[in-house]
Design a protein around this motif. Structure first.
Motif, PDB file in Angstrom:
ATOM      1  N   LEU A   1       5.313  -5.525  -2.314  1.00 15.76           N
ATOM      2  CA  LEU A   1       4.777  -4.287  -2.875  1.00 15.76           C
ATOM      3  C   LEU A   1       3.286  -4.419  -3.205  1.00 15.76           C
ATOM      4  N   SER A   2       2.618  -5.386  -2.605  1.00 17.65           N
ATOM      5  CA  SER A   2       1.203  -5.595  -2.886  1.00 17.65           C
ATOM      6  C   SER A   2       0.406  -4.312  -2.652  1.00 17.65           C
ATOM      7  N   TYR A   3      -0.423  -3.962  -3.620  1.00 19.54           N
ATOM      8  CA  TYR A   3      -1.319  -2.801  -3.558  1.00 19.54           C
ATOM      9  C   TYR A   3      -0.574  -1.459  -3.475  1.00 19.54           C
ATOM     10  N   ALA A   4       0.730  -1.464  -3.702  1.00 22.75           N
ATOM     11  CA  ALA A   4       1.465  -0.202  -3.777  1.00 22.75           C
ATOM     12  C   ALA A   4       1.061   0.544  -5.049  1.00 22.75           C
TER      13      ALA A   4
ATOM     14  N   GLY B   1       0.786  -1.224   0.000  1.00 25.38           N
ATOM     15  CA  GLY B   1       0.000   0.000   0.000  1.00 25.38           C
ATOM     16  C   GLY B   1       0.818   1.274   0.000  1.00 25.38           C
ATOM     17  N   ALA B   2       2.135   1.172  -0.153  1.00 19.84           N
ATOM     18  CA  ALA B   2       2.964   2.389  -0.210  1.00 19.84           C
ATOM     19  C   ALA B   2       2.629   3.178  -1.479  1.00 19.84           C
ATOM     20  N   ASP B   3       2.737   4.494  -1.404  1.00 16.65           N
ATOM     21  CA  ASP B   3       2.352   5.367  -2.512  1.00 16.65           C
ATOM     22  C   ASP B   3       3.598   6.045  -3.085  1.00 16.65           C
ATOM     23  N   PHE B   4       3.969   5.647  -4.325  1.00 15.33           N
ATOM     24  CA  PHE B   4       5.166   6.176  -4.973  1.00 15.33           C
ATOM     25  C   PHE B   4       4.834   7.173  -6.087  1.00 15.33           C
TER      26      PHE B   4
END
Length: 214
Positions: free
Chosen positions: A121-124, A93-96
């Motif tokens: 990185l699932s759902y990033a 879920g991190a937002d890049f």
């Protein structure tokens, strides 16, 4: 005593070039901080109670390193992250969005550098991010948002790609060997220059009704 910070606004130069081990940062704001060359090992940036990550928006993360950290739900929007290392981390879920992994040489030439490996990185969110020719191997990409992203020439080998829209981004010339390719359909994805192993190629052909012998 291990460092524990809760709800703090981090001063711009507090951790510049520092090596920080086993620290806990709950709901901390690193926005605009200079973390050039900083190294975080075994640190937690996610608060399980509030389900919130820390904020790094507009931070300078050139040559920064995160190893065995929990970066779930972290806000990495608009960071400068040339040559960043994220290894063996949780980053669900991190937002890049808006993050730059790019060194501009001229207005028309550049190169990218990032080492994001063995991480979840699932759902990033990597929408519109450019990660050309980067080390991105053995990651879990399940459900990641990649609309408009460019991964061309990157090493994505050993990855896990469930609930993943291959049509949404550029994967030309990528190394996809040893990856679980999920719903990849060769009919609607540009696979020019892509590396596949023989087992993957056989599976993709079978979906087209073609049997590969031998």
């Amino acid at each position: 005593m291990t460092l524990t910070l809760d709800g703090e606004k981090i001063d711009r130069n507090r951790f510049t070039g520092a090596k920080v081990e086993n620290a806990t940062f709950h709901n901390c704001d690193f926005s605009g901080a200079d973390l050039t060359g900083s190294e975080f090992i075994g640190c937690t940036f996610y608060d399980r109670d509030s389900r919130l990550g820390c904020r790094f928006s507009r931070a300078q993360l050139k040559d920064a390193s995160f190893k065995s950290c929990d970066l779930s739900m972290t806000d990495f929007r608009n960071v400068s992250a040339l040559s960043i290392e994220i290894r063996e981390c949780r980053a669900q879920g991190a937002d890049f969005r808006g993050a730059s992994f790019m060194n501009m040489i001229t207005s028309r030439s550049w190169f990218c550098s990032a080492y994001i490996t063995k991480s979840n990185l699932s759902y990033a969110n990597f929408s519109k991010v450019v990660l050309e020719k980067c080390e991105l191997w053995e990651n879990r990409w399940n459900g990641a948002q990649i609309l408009g992203a460019n991964f061309s020439g990157s090493d994505l080998s050993g990855g896990e790609f469930a609930s993943f829209d291959w049509r949404a981004a550029d994967f030309t010339h990528c190394d996809l060997t040893n990856s679980e390719l999920g719903e990849l359909d060769v009919r609607n994805v540009d696979l020019q220059g892509v590396k596949l192993d023989s087992e993957q190629a056989s599976q993709l052909m079978e979906r087209l009704g073609i049997l590969v012998i031998g």
